[in-house]
Design an enzyme around this catalytic site. Structure first.
Site, PDB file in Angstrom:
ATOM      1  N   LEU A 123      27.675 139.430 -72.784  1.00  0.00           N
ATOM      2  CA  LEU A 123      27.081 139.760 -71.492  1.00  0.00           C
ATOM      3  C   LEU A 123      28.176 139.811 -70.451  1.00  0.00           C
ATOM      4  O   LEU A 123      28.922 138.845 -70.274  1.00  0.00           O
ATOM      5  CB  LEU A 123      26.031 138.713 -71.102  1.00  0.00           C
ATOM      6  CG  LEU A 123      25.407 138.865 -69.701  1.00  0.00           C
ATOM      7  CD1 LEU A 123      24.562 140.133 -69.625  1.00  0.00           C
ATOM      8  CD2 LEU A 123      24.549 137.633 -69.359  1.00  0.00           C
ATOM      9  N   LYS A 181      21.976 152.856 -55.844  1.00  0.00           N
ATOM     10  CA  LYS A 181      20.712 152.721 -56.570  1.00  0.00           C
ATOM     11  C   LYS A 181      20.485 151.313 -57.109  1.00  0.00           C
ATOM     12  O   LYS A 181      19.651 151.114 -57.987  1.00  0.00           O
ATOM     13  CB  LYS A 181      20.674 153.735 -57.723  1.00  0.00           C
ATOM     14  CG  LYS A 181      20.613 155.191 -57.269  1.00  0.00           C
ATOM     15  CD  LYS A 181      19.297 155.487 -56.562  1.00  0.00           C
ATOM     16  CE  LYS A 181      19.169 156.934 -56.162  1.00  0.00           C
ATOM     17  NZ  LYS A 181      17.870 157.221 -55.499  1.00  0.00           N
ATOM     18  N   GLU A 244      19.406 130.931 -70.143  1.00  0.00           N
ATOM     19  CA  GLU A 244      20.739 130.380 -70.385  1.00  0.00           C
ATOM     20  C   GLU A 244      20.828 128.934 -69.895  1.00  0.00           C
ATOM     21  O   GLU A 244      21.433 128.079 -70.548  1.00  0.00           O
ATOM     22  CB  GLU A 244      21.801 131.225 -69.677  1.00  0.00           C
ATOM     23  CG  GLU A 244      23.218 130.718 -69.915  1.00  0.00           C
ATOM     24  CD  GLU A 244      24.275 131.499 -69.171  1.00  0.00           C
ATOM     25  OE1 GLU A 244      25.467 131.326 -69.497  1.00  0.00           O
ATOM     26  OE2 GLU A 244      23.927 132.271 -68.263  1.00  0.00           O
ATOM     27  N   ARG A 270      34.725  98.939 -85.656  1.00  0.00           N
ATOM     28  CA  ARG A 270      35.902  98.427 -84.945  1.00  0.00           C
ATOM     29  C   ARG A 270      35.724  96.948 -84.601  1.00  0.00           C
ATOM     30  O   ARG A 270      34.688  96.544 -84.058  1.00  0.00           O
ATOM     31  CB  ARG A 270      36.101  99.227 -83.661  1.00  0.00           C
ATOM     32  CG  ARG A 270      37.260  98.786 -82.799  1.00  0.00           C
ATOM     33  CD  ARG A 270      38.578  99.198 -83.397  1.00  0.00           C
ATOM     34  NE  ARG A 270      39.668  99.001 -82.430  1.00  0.00           N
ATOM     35  CZ  ARG A 270      40.943  99.219 -82.714  1.00  0.00           C
ATOM     36  NH1 ARG A 270      41.289  99.647 -83.919  1.00  0.00           N
ATOM     37  NH2 ARG A 270      41.859  99.021 -81.798  1.00  0.00           N
ATOM     38  N   GLN A 281      29.698  92.505 -74.545  1.00  0.00           N
ATOM     39  CA  GLN A 281      28.776  93.007 -73.531  1.00  0.00           C
ATOM     40  C   GLN A 281      29.251  94.317 -72.895  1.00  0.00           C
ATOM     41  O   GLN A 281      28.450  95.215 -72.634  1.00  0.00           O
ATOM     42  CB  GLN A 281      28.581  91.951 -72.445  1.00  0.00           C
ATOM     43  CG  GLN A 281      27.471  92.282 -71.460  1.00  0.00           C
ATOM     44  CD  GLN A 281      27.287  91.191 -70.418  1.00  0.00           C
ATOM     45  OE1 GLN A 281      28.130  91.051 -69.539  1.00  0.00           O
ATOM     46  NE2 GLN A 281      26.212  90.425 -70.548  1.00  0.00           N
ATOM     47  N   GLN A 345      35.639 106.119 -73.701  1.00  0.00           N
ATOM     48  CA  GLN A 345      35.983 104.766 -73.281  1.00  0.00           C
ATOM     49  C   GLN A 345      35.673 103.749 -74.375  1.00  0.00           C
ATOM     50  O   GLN A 345      36.442 102.815 -74.616  1.00  0.00           O
ATOM     51  CB  GLN A 345      35.218 104.413 -72.001  1.00  0.00           C
ATOM     52  CG  GLN A 345      35.747 103.199 -71.269  1.00  0.00           C
ATOM     53  CD  GLN A 345      37.101 103.447 -70.616  1.00  0.00           C
ATOM     54  OE1 GLN A 345      37.535 104.593 -70.491  1.00  0.00           O
ATOM     55  NE2 GLN A 345      37.792 102.384 -70.239  1.00  0.00           N
ATOM     56  N   GLY A 349      41.866 103.764 -77.074  1.00  0.00           N
ATOM     57  CA  GLY A 349      43.004 104.643 -77.347  1.00  0.00           C
ATOM     58  C   GLY A 349      42.679 105.702 -78.383  1.00  0.00           C
ATOM     59  O   GLY A 349      43.175 106.834 -78.323  1.00  0.00           O
ATOM     60  N   THR A 374      27.313 127.237 -61.366  1.00  0.00           N
ATOM     61  CA  THR A 374      27.835 125.883 -61.191  1.00  0.00           C
ATOM     62  C   THR A 374      26.728 124.913 -60.787  1.00  0.00           C
ATOM     63  O   THR A 374      25.641 125.316 -60.363  1.00  0.00           O
ATOM     64  CB  THR A 374      28.919 125.858 -60.112  1.00  0.00           C
ATOM     65  OG1 THR A 374      28.323 126.237 -58.845  1.00  0.00           O
ATOM     66  CG2 THR A 374      30.053 126.824 -60.441  1.00  0.00           C
TER      67      THR A 374
END
Length: 390
Positions: A123, A181, A244, A270, A281, A345, A349, A374
């Protein structure tokens, strides 16, 4: 509201989820690195029935409703955002306007191969000098002779531009005397003389979904390639944008679901200070935020999809849902950005490393708040809509 699925719909969603796990997910990381989707994706998505979900059975589609399609978009987005965007630009942004506004001849000519994944659509609305200001575009199609138009102009940030077979191009139109037009959609064969394309642009995310520019220099377009009526392109575009925006909300759900799954798995495996990190927590609270944002966005999106399906089943245009579609997109895309940030987060790492899926999800989701208008444009639409309500 009834969000329950029939047995056939349940069977499809389960089958499609298994398909995505087998045929889409394993290739997503490599596609992101090589910046190229496997060419077989379109054909496989066509065979799986995904590309034809919202299309009429007469042309090879499934004739499914908006709600089932929304679920399928969420499922594929969990696996690969690039696949979602390129497939959606072809079967959705190109194919659905032809379904809604095309002549029987146009549907027969273009839709079967789009639905099968044999050809790729796009489009063309955005231009270098303007994005959300659709009414101010400068591409021009001028009547020349009895049955053709001469198209000149440029489109940019077009999904699938580098490899598409066709583009639905929105342009200003003039008669032979130069009288305006209005805006009109033209179905343009991108192999026509006078058309050139840019290479795929380098992007922050969704790297395997090619985005580029299209250049039109005195391109002859037959009058029979006008979509709908002359001068009705603006309203057609607005209706297309409604669909969309709902699809971008569904995409955001898929991203959030993937973040939730990845974060649960990582935080369970982990260890720190002698226990799984989800037992701390700080991490537990982030998991709770991810879950809550996903659930809230899910029910707003499902409700909007249900309402759109109901309206379309009654033969009414979806324009009355412009405010709700905008709100749905605004909320879901904002939540997805926040959720991907939380997921990274939680991974610490590791989340900053490309080998982890959340890194790709973090990059990919950013377009949600830009594409299809946007977030700031959505707020204008929403405020305008609510002020019209009695």
């Amino acid at each position: 509201m009834d969000f329950s699925l029939s047995s056939d719909e349940q069977e499809f969603t389960e089958s499609f989820r298994n398909f995505c796990k087998k045929e889409i997910s394993p290739f997503a990381e490599e596609a992101d690195k090589t910046k190229e989707l496997p060419g077989s994706h379109y054909l496989k998505l066509g065979e799986a029935g995904y590309l034809g979900l919202l299309h009429e059975e007469e042309f090879g589609g499934q004739g499914a409703g908006v709600f089932l399609s929304t679920l399928a978009m969420e499922i594929i987005s969990e696996s690969c955002g690039s696949t979602f965007f390129s497939a959606g630009a072809s079967a959705g942004l190109f194919g659905l306007p032809i379904k809604h506004f095309g002549t029987p001849e146009q549907k027969k000519k273009y839709l079967p191969d789009i639905i099968l994944g044999k050809t790729i659509g796009s489009l063309g609305v955005t231009e270098p000098d303007g994005g959300s200001d659709v009414s101010g575009l400068s591409s021009l199609a001028k009547k020349s002779g009895k049955d053709r138009y001469i198209l000149s102009g440029q489109k940019t940030f077009i999904t699938n531009a580098p490899n598409a077979d066709y583009c639905l191009v929105l342009a200003r139109t003039q008669d032979e005397t130069g009288k305006e037009k209005g805006l009109t959609h033209f179905i343009v064969d991108l192999n026509s003389k006078g058309i050139s394309r840019s290479a795929a642009m380098d992007k922050m995310g969704l790297k395997a979904s090619p985005t580029g520019a299209l250049f039109f220099e005195d391109v002859e377009v037959p009058e029979e390639n006008i979509l709908g009526k002359l001068g009705k392109g603006f309203r057609q575009t607005m209706q297309t944008f409604n669909a969309e925006r709902l699809s971008l909300a569904a995409y955001s759900l898929g991203v959030m679901k993937a973040c939730l799954d990845e974060s649960k798995s990582f935080s369970a495996s982990r260890k720190s200070f002698g226990k799984s990190i989800y037992q701390h927590q700080g991490v537990a609270f982030m998991l709770a935020e991810i879950y809550s944002k996903y659930e809230a966005a899910k029910w707003l999106t499902y409700n909007t999809a249900w309402e759109m399906e109901k309206i379309e089943s009654e033969g009414k245009p979806s324009m009355s849902l412009s405010g709700k579609c905008a709100a749905c997109k605004l909320f879901a895309t904002t939540a997805a950005r926040e959720v991907t940030n939380l997921a990274v987060q939680i991974h610490g790492g590791a989340g900053y490393m490309d080998e982890y899926k959340v890194s790709r999800l973090y990059r990919d989701t950013r377009l949600g708040e830009i594409g299809g208008g946007t977030s700031e444009i959505q707020k204008l639409i929403i405020s305008g809509s609510i002020m019209k309500e009695s």
